[in-house]
Design a protein around this motif. Structure first.
Motif, PDB file in Angstrom:
ATOM      1  N   PRO A 273      43.332  58.214  38.427  1.00  0.00           N
ATOM      2  CA  PRO A 273      44.012  57.068  39.411  1.00  0.00           C
ATOM      3  C   PRO A 273      43.044  55.935  39.425  1.00  0.00           C
ATOM      4  CG  PRO A 273      43.309  58.919  40.378  1.00  0.00           C
ATOM      5  CD  PRO A 273      43.103  59.391  38.991  1.00  0.00           C
ATOM      6  N   VAL A 274      43.563  54.767  39.967  1.00  0.00           N
ATOM      7  CA  VAL A 274      42.675  53.702  40.222  1.00  0.00           C
ATOM      8  C   VAL A 274      42.078  53.815  41.668  1.00  0.00           C
ATOM      9  CG1 VAL A 274      42.216  51.161  40.619  1.00  0.00           C
ATOM     10  CG2 VAL A 274      43.798  52.223  38.896  1.00  0.00           C
ATOM     11  N   ASP A 275      40.747  53.987  41.868  1.00  0.00           N
ATOM     12  CA  ASP A 275      40.370  53.908  43.075  1.00  0.00           C
ATOM     13  C   ASP A 275      40.597  52.773  44.160  1.00  0.00           C
ATOM     14  OD1 ASP A 275      37.828  53.420  45.228  1.00  0.00           O
ATOM     15  OD2 ASP A 275      37.108  55.072  44.205  1.00  0.00           O
ATOM     16  N   LYS A 276      41.030  52.883  45.173  1.00  0.00           N
ATOM     17  CA  LYS A 276      41.275  52.198  46.063  1.00  0.00           C
ATOM     18  C   LYS A 276      40.415  50.811  46.401  1.00  0.00           C
ATOM     19  CE  LYS A 276      44.191  50.310  49.452  1.00  0.00           C
ATOM     20  NZ  LYS A 276      43.290  49.181  49.932  1.00  0.00           N
ATOM     21  N   ARG A 277      39.435  51.080  46.237  1.00  0.00           N
ATOM     22  CA  ARG A 277      38.279  49.789  46.426  1.00  0.00           C
ATOM     23  C   ARG A 277      38.381  49.047  45.097  1.00  0.00           C
ATOM     24  NH1 ARG A 277      33.528  53.890  47.389  1.00  0.00           N
ATOM     25  NH2 ARG A 277      34.616  54.923  45.984  1.00  0.00           N
ATOM     26  N   VAL A 278      38.681  49.691  43.842  1.00  0.00           N
ATOM     27  CA  VAL A 278      38.824  48.996  42.683  1.00  0.00           C
ATOM     28  C   VAL A 278      40.034  48.199  42.538  1.00  0.00           C
ATOM     29  CG1 VAL A 278      39.003  49.289  39.987  1.00  0.00           C
ATOM     30  CG2 VAL A 278      37.302  50.706  41.362  1.00  0.00           C
ATOM     31  N   ALA A 279      41.177  48.773  43.130  1.00  0.00           N
ATOM     32  CA  ALA A 279      42.439  48.181  43.111  1.00  0.00           C
ATOM     33  C   ALA A 279      42.262  46.787  43.861  1.00  0.00           C
ATOM     34  CB  ALA A 279      43.435  49.132  43.649  1.00  0.00           C
ATOM     35  N   ASP A 280      41.733  46.954  45.050  1.00  0.00           N
ATOM     36  CA  ASP A 280      41.509  45.836  45.966  1.00  0.00           C
ATOM     37  C   ASP A 280      40.579  44.681  45.224  1.00  0.00           C
ATOM     38  OD1 ASP A 280      42.836  47.126  48.172  1.00  0.00           O
ATOM     39  OD2 ASP A 280      41.019  47.795  49.141  1.00  0.00           O
ATOM     40  N   GLU A 281      39.846  45.053  44.567  1.00  0.00           N
ATOM     41  CA  GLU A 281      38.767  44.058  43.761  1.00  0.00           C
ATOM     42  C   GLU A 281      39.915  43.352  42.672  1.00  0.00           C
ATOM     43  OE1 GLU A 281      35.290  42.318  42.385  1.00  0.00           O
ATOM     44  OE2 GLU A 281      36.133  43.060  44.294  1.00  0.00           O
ATOM     45  N   ILE A 282      40.595  44.105  41.934  1.00  0.00           N
ATOM     46  CA  ILE A 282      41.502  43.518  40.877  1.00  0.00           C
ATOM     47  C   ILE A 282      42.631  42.808  41.762  1.00  0.00           C
ATOM     48  CG2 ILE A 282      43.405  44.181  39.442  1.00  0.00           C
ATOM     49  CD1 ILE A 282      41.768  47.063  38.784  1.00  0.00           C
ATOM     50  N   MET A 283      43.094  43.019  42.724  1.00  0.00           N
ATOM     51  CA  MET A 283      44.135  42.143  43.365  1.00  0.00           C
ATOM     52  C   MET A 283      43.570  40.798  43.690  1.00  0.00           C
ATOM     53  SD  MET A 283      46.813  43.578  42.543  1.00  0.00           S
ATOM     54  CE  MET A 283      48.022  42.210  43.314  1.00  0.00           C
ATOM     55  N   HIS A 284      42.245  40.946  44.226  1.00  0.00           N
ATOM     56  CA  HIS A 284      41.539  39.725  44.633  1.00  0.00           C
ATOM     57  C   HIS A 284      41.622  38.729  43.639  1.00  0.00           C
ATOM     58  CE1 HIS A 284      38.572  37.098  46.562  1.00  0.00           C
ATOM     59  NE2 HIS A 284      37.626  37.069  45.317  1.00  0.00           N
ATOM     60  N   HIS A 285      41.357  39.300  42.286  1.00  0.00           N
ATOM     61  CA  HIS A 285      41.086  38.328  40.973  1.00  0.00           C
ATOM     62  C   HIS A 285      42.367  38.002  40.762  1.00  0.00           C
ATOM     63  CE1 HIS A 285      36.665  38.257  41.290  1.00  0.00           C
ATOM     64  NE2 HIS A 285      36.693  39.506  41.411  1.00  0.00           N
ATOM     65  N   PHE A 286      43.405  38.639  40.726  1.00  0.00           N
ATOM     66  CA  PHE A 286      44.827  38.255  40.326  1.00  0.00           C
ATOM     67  C   PHE A 286      45.283  37.084  41.174  1.00  0.00           C
ATOM     68  CE2 PHE A 286      45.698  42.310  37.970  1.00  0.00           C
ATOM     69  CZ  PHE A 286      46.079  41.724  36.732  1.00  0.00           C
ATOM     70  N   LEU A 287      45.138  37.271  42.603  1.00  0.00           N
ATOM     71  CA  LEU A 287      45.573  36.369  43.516  1.00  0.00           C
ATOM     72  C   LEU A 287      44.995  35.072  44.133  1.00  0.00           C
ATOM     73  CD1 LEU A 287      47.489  39.010  45.804  1.00  0.00           C
ATOM     74  CD2 LEU A 287      48.370  37.763  43.861  1.00  0.00           C
ATOM     75  N   GLU A 288      43.650  35.214  44.003  1.00  0.00           N
ATOM     76  CA  GLU A 288      42.620  34.269  44.572  1.00  0.00           C
ATOM     77  C   GLU A 288      41.818  33.630  43.861  1.00  0.00           C
ATOM     78  OE1 GLU A 288      41.113  35.434  48.573  1.00  0.00           O
ATOM     79  OE2 GLU A 288      42.608  37.096  48.810  1.00  0.00           O
ATOM     80  N   GLU A 289      41.113  34.419  42.749  1.00  0.00           N
ATOM     81  CA  GLU A 289      40.155  33.970  41.842  1.00  0.00           C
ATOM     82  C   GLU A 289      40.670  34.247  40.677  1.00  0.00           C
ATOM     83  OE1 GLU A 289      35.976  34.487  42.393  1.00  0.00           O
ATOM     84  OE2 GLU A 289      36.385  35.243  44.811  1.00  0.00           O
ATOM     85  N   TYR A 290      41.898  33.562  40.073  1.00  0.00           N
ATOM     86  CA  TYR A 290      42.464  33.632  38.806  1.00  0.00           C
ATOM     87  C   TYR A 290      42.297  32.731  37.707  1.00  0.00           C
ATOM     88  CZ  TYR A 290      44.704  29.876  41.477  1.00  0.00           C
ATOM     89  OH  TYR A 290      44.674  28.767  42.281  1.00  0.00           O
ATOM     90  N   GLY A 291      41.031  32.309  37.656  1.00  0.00           N
ATOM     91  CA  GLY A 291      40.713  31.171  36.720  1.00  0.00           C
ATOM     92  C   GLY A 291      40.414  31.821  35.189  1.00  0.00           C
ATOM     93  N   ASN A 292      40.588  30.976  34.207  1.00  0.00           N
ATOM     94  CA  ASN A 292      40.471  31.440  32.824  1.00  0.00           C
ATOM     95  C   ASN A 292      38.962  31.269  32.640  1.00  0.00           C
ATOM     96  OD1 ASN A 292      39.775  31.675  30.059  1.00  0.00           O
ATOM     97  ND2 ASN A 292      41.968  30.921  29.745  1.00  0.00           N
ATOM     98  N   ALA A 293      38.240  32.706  32.260  1.00  0.00           N
ATOM     99  CA  ALA A 293      36.821  32.564  32.157  1.00  0.00           C
ATOM    100  C   ALA A 293      36.143  31.494  30.861  1.00  0.00           C
ATOM    101  CB  ALA A 293      35.972  33.903  31.783  1.00  0.00           C
TER     102      ALA A 293
END
Length: 376
Positions: A12-32
């Protein structure tokens, strides 16, 4: 509540990891790859930091981390990517083992079809290849040795330290599929004689769809890998395509947490193992593989006289287990791993893999035993 005991297939995805992923999906979504504005520059910084985090867990250099879609792609880049070097130099001999994951065995078969000599070392009921057998097979024209860190079906840890030490004076590249041990047993992977390491985030409480290939330099020389795909030049040309920044950020955090929390996780898994063995003891299970060299969160067993499919049906709604690798479960083929260990066919057909983690809640083993006894 159904208890999930198939963590070797995916965690399962660790809740802390899931929060980090969603932050980058929704707020810091730039193309590297977009360097002309702040969103792109921030994304590039996230990727660079993730690369440094993962490298640090394996005593590697930042630029030796190549992000992929998972360990399967990393295996393919490592193995097939060395093919042109073997053709160029005439070193067309490869040594591996008969218990490797299909993500290694199938690329090796493709190399064999193109003229390479692939030697697969067999092993006995211990499930642990003998380092001396691997090293004895190495020749002057050996291009590559590929040995998994631990088997995905039995959890048996392979003798990487002895193999890497024995290869000290040889030019052969050493590749390790570490999907099952990364974040759980990292020390053997920190040996700089290990040239290529395949990793997968979803085996270490990170997201599916991202992994890495560690491609260590020898001195100043990178492993001579030829890319399998082209277009864009990302990841030093070895894996082109837009980087999945949210997944990479999640992978890095999962790796960091696994490193930091390793002692506590290890103790929890060992305690759970004791509970599983005690709970199933009334059924007199046959345990496959040398338990002195087994990951603490994996158990491969056969229940005498019972078919694995029947047991899994009986346990439905209670505990979820598997009868082999998740990547081959749709084919219903007998385990090539247990066959290579010379396990009798009736035991192979009855084999079950149970795998858990530090997050796994207790199971009702009395009910599990009663359901199995009702089958007899």
């Amino acid at each position: 509540m159904t208890i999930y005991l198939d963590h070797n297939a995916t965690t399962p995805v660790d809740k802390r990891v899931a929060d980090e992923i969603m932050h980058h999906f929704l707020e810091e979504y730039g193309n590297a790859g977009s360097r002309t504005h702040e969103h792109g520059q921030n994304a590039a910084r996230v990727v660079n930091q993730a690369r440094a985090t993962i490298a640090a867990t394996l005593d590697a250099r930042d630029d030796e981390v190549i992000f992929t879609s998972g360990a399967t792609e990393a295996d393919n880049i490592a193995l097939l990517g060395l093919g042109p070097e073997g053709q160029r130099t005439g070193r067309r001999h490869i040594v591996s083992t008969a218990i490797e994951h299909k993500a290694v065995l199938e690329p090796l078969q493709r190399l064999a079809d193109s003229g390479f000599e692939v030697e697969l070392i067999r092993l006995g009921v211990s499930g642990r290849v003998a380092a001396e057998d691997v090293l004895a097979a190495v020749r002057a024209d050996t291009l590559l040795v590929s040995v998994m860190a631990a088997n995905n079906e039995t959890g048996v840890i392979q003798p990487l330290e002895q193999i890497s030490e024995g290869l000290g004076g040889h030019d052969a590249y050493l590749h390790v599929d570490a999907a099952q041990t990364y974040g759980k047993k990292n020390e053997p992977l920190r040996d700089h004689r290990v040239d290529l390491i395949s990793l997968s985030a979803h085996k270490v409480f990170g997201p599916k769809g991202v992994g890495a290939l560690i491609a260590r330099r020898r001195g100043y020389r990178r492993p001579p890998l030829t890319p399998l795909t082209v277009g864009g030049g990302q990841e030093r040309g070895l894996r082109p395509g837009t980087l999945p920044v949210p997944l990479i950020a999640g992978f890095a955090l999962a790796a960091e947490l696994a490193d930091k929390e390793h002692p506590e996780r290890l103790a929890a898994c060992q305690a759970y193992r004791d509970e599983v063995l005690a709970g199933l003891a009334p059924l007199s299970p046959l345990v496959h593989g040398d338990q002195d060299y087994c990951l603490p969160h994996v158990l491969n067993i056969s229940l005498p006289g019972l078919d694995s499919e029947a047991v899994m049906v009986a346990w439905r709604g209670l505990i979820e287990v598997s009868n082999g690798s998740a990547c081959t479960s749709a084919s219903y083929e007998p385990s090539h791993v247990l066959a290579a260990m010379d396990v009798p066919e009736e035991q192979i057909l009855g084999a079950l893999r149970l795998s858990w983690s530090h997050l796994t809640p207790p199971a009702d083993w009395a009910d599990a035993v009663a359901r199995v006894r009702a089958l007899v």
